[in-house]
Design an enzyme around this catalytic site. Structure first.
Site, mmCIF file in Angstrom:
data_model
loop_
_atom_site.group_PDB
_atom_site.id
_atom_site.type_symbol
_atom_site.label_atom_id
_atom_site.label_comp_id
_atom_site.label_asym_id
_atom_site.label_seq_id
_atom_site.Cartn_x
_atom_site.Cartn_y
_atom_site.Cartn_z
ATOM 1 N N GLY A 13 42.690 37.216 44.665
ATOM 2 C CA GLY A 13 42.278 37.498 43.383
ATOM 3 C C GLY A 13 42.931 36.494 42.659
ATOM 4 O O GLY A 13 44.044 35.601 43.067
ATOM 5 N N MET A 14 42.718 36.455 41.279
ATOM 6 C CA MET A 14 43.070 35.279 40.374
ATOM 7 C C MET A 14 44.372 35.638 40.095
ATOM 8 O O MET A 14 45.055 36.869 40.164
ATOM 9 C CB MET A 14 42.167 35.414 39.195
ATOM 10 N N SER A 15 45.191 34.631 39.274
ATOM 11 C CA SER A 15 46.476 34.801 38.995
ATOM 12 C C SER A 15 46.822 35.903 38.049
ATOM 13 O O SER A 15 45.599 35.966 37.074
ATOM 14 C CB SER A 15 46.978 33.563 38.536
ATOM 15 N N GLY A 16 47.707 36.712 38.207
ATOM 16 C CA GLY A 16 47.880 37.987 37.357
ATOM 17 C C GLY A 16 46.903 39.039 37.544
ATOM 18 O O GLY A 16 47.105 40.410 37.040
ATOM 19 N N ALA A 17 46.082 38.669 38.578
ATOM 20 C CA ALA A 17 45.324 40.088 39.001
ATOM 21 C C ALA A 17 45.900 41.477 39.555
ATOM 22 O O ALA A 17 45.656 42.631 39.404
ATOM 23 C CB ALA A 17 44.176 39.697 40.125
ATOM 24 N N GLY A 18 47.409 40.997 40.136
ATOM 25 C CA GLY A 18 47.901 42.324 40.539
ATOM 26 C C GLY A 18 48.339 42.121 42.133
ATOM 27 O O GLY A 18 48.919 43.086 42.585
ATOM 28 N N LYS A 19 48.025 40.830 42.656
ATOM 29 C CA LYS A 19 48.317 40.667 44.080
ATOM 30 C C LYS A 19 49.592 41.059 44.538
ATOM 31 O O LYS A 19 49.897 41.652 45.329
ATOM 32 C CB LYS A 19 48.091 39.582 44.770
ATOM 33 N N SER A 20 50.730 40.400 43.811
ATOM 34 C CA SER A 20 52.009 40.536 44.020
ATOM 35 C C SER A 20 52.670 41.989 43.799
ATOM 36 O O SER A 20 53.193 42.325 44.700
ATOM 37 C CB SER A 20 52.913 39.776 43.409
ATOM 38 N N SER A 86 43.879 32.437 47.255
ATOM 39 C CA SER A 86 42.910 31.856 48.235
ATOM 40 C C SER A 86 41.498 31.919 47.642
ATOM 41 O O SER A 86 40.657 32.821 48.023
ATOM 42 C CB SER A 86 42.961 32.790 49.443
HETATM 43 N N1 LIG Z 1 46.168 25.612 38.859
HETATM 44 C C1 LIG Z 1 46.791 26.690 39.374
HETATM 45 N N2 LIG Z 1 45.914 27.566 39.556
HETATM 46 C C2 LIG Z 1 46.277 28.928 39.900
HETATM 47 N N3 LIG Z 1 47.697 29.264 40.094
HETATM 48 C C3 LIG Z 1 48.472 28.257 39.843
HETATM 49 C C4 LIG Z 1 48.046 26.841 39.361
HETATM 50 N N4 LIG Z 1 49.413 26.173 39.127
HETATM 51 C C5 LIG Z 1 50.174 26.987 39.322
HETATM 52 N N5 LIG Z 1 49.795 28.279 39.878
HETATM 53 C C6 LIG Z 1 50.820 29.364 40.413
HETATM 54 O O1 LIG Z 1 50.681 29.206 41.626
HETATM 55 C C7 LIG Z 1 50.486 30.505 42.260
HETATM 56 C C8 LIG Z 1 49.224 30.438 43.090
HETATM 57 O O2 LIG Z 1 49.587 30.006 44.660
HETATM 58 P P1 LIG Z 1 48.685 30.560 45.622
HETATM 59 O O3 LIG Z 1 49.366 29.830 46.778
HETATM 60 O O4 LIG Z 1 48.461 31.860 45.850
HETATM 61 O O5 LIG Z 1 47.442 29.696 45.415
HETATM 62 S S1 LIG Z 1 46.071 29.284 46.536
HETATM 63 O O6 LIG Z 1 45.931 30.510 47.452
HETATM 64 O O7 LIG Z 1 46.670 28.029 47.168
HETATM 65 O O8 LIG Z 1 44.932 28.976 45.564
HETATM 66 C C9 LIG Z 1 49.981 31.445 40.779
HETATM 67 O O9 LIG Z 1 50.810 32.753 41.335
HETATM 68 P P2 LIG Z 1 50.123 33.981 40.955
HETATM 69 O O10 LIG Z 1 50.152 34.056 39.614
HETATM 70 O O11 LIG Z 1 50.982 34.994 41.508
HETATM 71 O O12 LIG Z 1 48.778 34.038 41.580
HETATM 72 C C10 LIG Z 1 50.448 30.805 40.075
HETATM 73 O O13 LIG Z 1 51.615 31.236 39.325
HETATM 74 N N1 LIG Z 2 46.328 48.391 38.746
HETATM 75 C C1 LIG Z 2 47.093 47.277 38.828
HETATM 76 N N2 LIG Z 2 47.385 46.522 39.927
HETATM 77 C C2 LIG Z 2 48.224 45.849 39.835
HETATM 78 N N3 LIG Z 2 48.634 45.297 38.977
HETATM 79 C C3 LIG Z 2 48.594 45.823 37.740
HETATM 80 C C4 LIG Z 2 47.904 47.017 37.640
HETATM 81 N N4 LIG Z 2 47.617 47.241 36.221
HETATM 82 C C5 LIG Z 2 48.361 46.466 35.597
HETATM 83 N N5 LIG Z 2 48.952 45.757 36.420
HETATM 84 C C6 LIG Z 2 49.881 44.488 35.907
HETATM 85 O O1 LIG Z 2 49.402 43.226 36.231
HETATM 86 C C7 LIG Z 2 50.402 42.441 36.220
HETATM 87 C C8 LIG Z 2 49.865 41.800 37.654
HETATM 88 O O2 LIG Z 2 51.059 40.743 38.072
HETATM 89 P P1 LIG Z 2 51.199 40.018 39.374
HETATM 90 O O3 LIG Z 2 51.329 41.156 40.401
HETATM 91 O O4 LIG Z 2 52.167 39.127 39.438
HETATM 92 O O5 LIG Z 2 49.842 39.358 39.844
HETATM 93 P P2 LIG Z 2 49.345 38.207 40.999
HETATM 94 O O6 LIG Z 2 50.391 38.281 41.963
HETATM 95 O O7 LIG Z 2 47.800 38.501 41.379
HETATM 96 O O8 LIG Z 2 49.528 37.018 40.133
HETATM 97 C C9 LIG Z 2 51.598 43.031 36.395
HETATM 98 O O9 LIG Z 2 52.328 42.708 35.276
HETATM 99 C C10 LIG Z 2 51.169 44.465 36.825
HETATM 100 O O10 LIG Z 2 52.085 45.359 36.337
#
Ligand SMILES: Nc1ncnc2c1ncn2[C@@H]1O[C@H](COP(=O)(O)OS(=O)(=O)O)[C@@H](OP(=O)(O)O)[C@H]1O
Ligand SMILES: Nc1ncnc2c1ncn2[C@@H]1O[C@H](COP(=O)(O)OP(=O)(O)O)[C@@H](O)[C@H]1O
Length: 185
Positions: A13-20, A86
């Site tokens: 899923g996209m960045s901030g979607a909630g994977k971690s 991914s």
């Molecule tokens: N250009 C760009 N696009 C997306 N994300 C970016 C980028 N630059 C840095 N970041 C940070 O890197 C985290 C994603 O790393 P990943 O290894 O999950 O990415 S990937 O699977 O290789 O596409 C991602 O973390 P998450 O927010 O936890 O998803 C971001 O914090």
């Molecule tokens: N249903 C949900 N599942 C996961 N995260 C959620 C949900 N609702 C809200 N959130 C919030 O969204 C944010 C997701 O951040 P994070 O887990 O770091 O995402 P990612 O790893 O995809 O970048 C967190 O602040 C989390 O508390």
């Protein structure tokens, strides 16, 4: 229960979607119940994928490396949770094929949220920067994200609380006998 069976639970899923968030909650639930390991893209990029960037080639290489390590662990009975953007379907399918060839269950979970919700959430402030053109190739803004076509589970993080998504994924594992039915309730 197939407690000696490893598996790969792949959260995309996209960045901030909630994977971690979801992967840590899952790890906490599985810990002490069965062997479990977490590979988070953000963290993996500090060791296994150190030096890789965000071009298509580098992302594919990142996913390939994570997939290979996940498979090594899973073949020895570990339940491996992967949390990585991914973004390319082909890369995820490649890991799925590798897992199938080794008889390892591969379960793809799509952590879905609308771009509007992610921009509003902007946990790390990355969307603001990406929209201002300060981060090139940012997934969903200036780089592609190819959503899974038939994931084993979908979590709508913009529409359901963390616990609801967590429970659905746990239930999926229980149904496949990868978790005991009484555990992690
Ligand atoms: N250009 C760009 N696009 C997306 N994300 C970016 C980028 N630059 C840095 N970041 C940070 O890197 C985290 C994603 O790393 P990943 O290894 O999950 O990415 S990937 O699977 O290789 O596409 C991602 O973390 P998450 O927010 O936890 O998803 C971001 O914090
Ligand atoms: N249903 C949900 N599942 C996961 N995260 C959620 C949900 N609702 C809200 N959130 C919030 O969204 C944010 C997701 O951040 P994070 O887990 O770091 O995402 P990612 O790893 O995809 O970048 C967190 O602040 C989390 O508390």
């Amino acid at each position: 229960m197939r407690q000696n069976t490893g598996f790969i639970l792949w959260l995309t899923g996209m960045s901030g979607a909630g994977k971690s968030t979801l992967s840590r909650a899952l790890q906490a639930k599985l810990d002490g119940v069965r062997p479990v390991e977490l590979l988070d893209g953000d963290e993996v990029r500090t060791w296994l994928s150190r030096g890789l960037g965000f071009s298509r080639e580098d992302r594919e290489e990142n996913v390939r490396r994570i997939g290979n390590v996940a498979l090594l662990l899973a073949r020895h009975g570990v339940g491996v949770i992967v949390a990585a953007i991914s973004p390319y379907r082909g890369s995820r399918d490649e890991v799925r094929r590798m897992a199938a060839a080794k008889g390892v269950p591969f379960l793809e979970v799509f952590i879905q949220a609308s771009l509007d919700a992610l921009i509003a959430r902007d946990v790390k402030g990355l969307y603001k920067k990406a929209l201002a053109g300060e981060i090139p190739h940012f997934t969903g803004v200036s780089d592609p994200y190819e959503a899974p076509e038939s994931p084993e589970a979908v979590v709508r993080s913009d529409a359901e609380p963390v616990d609801a998504g967590l429970e659905r994924v746990l239930e999926m594992l229980r149904k496949r006998e990868l978790l005991p039915s009484a555990a992690a309730a």
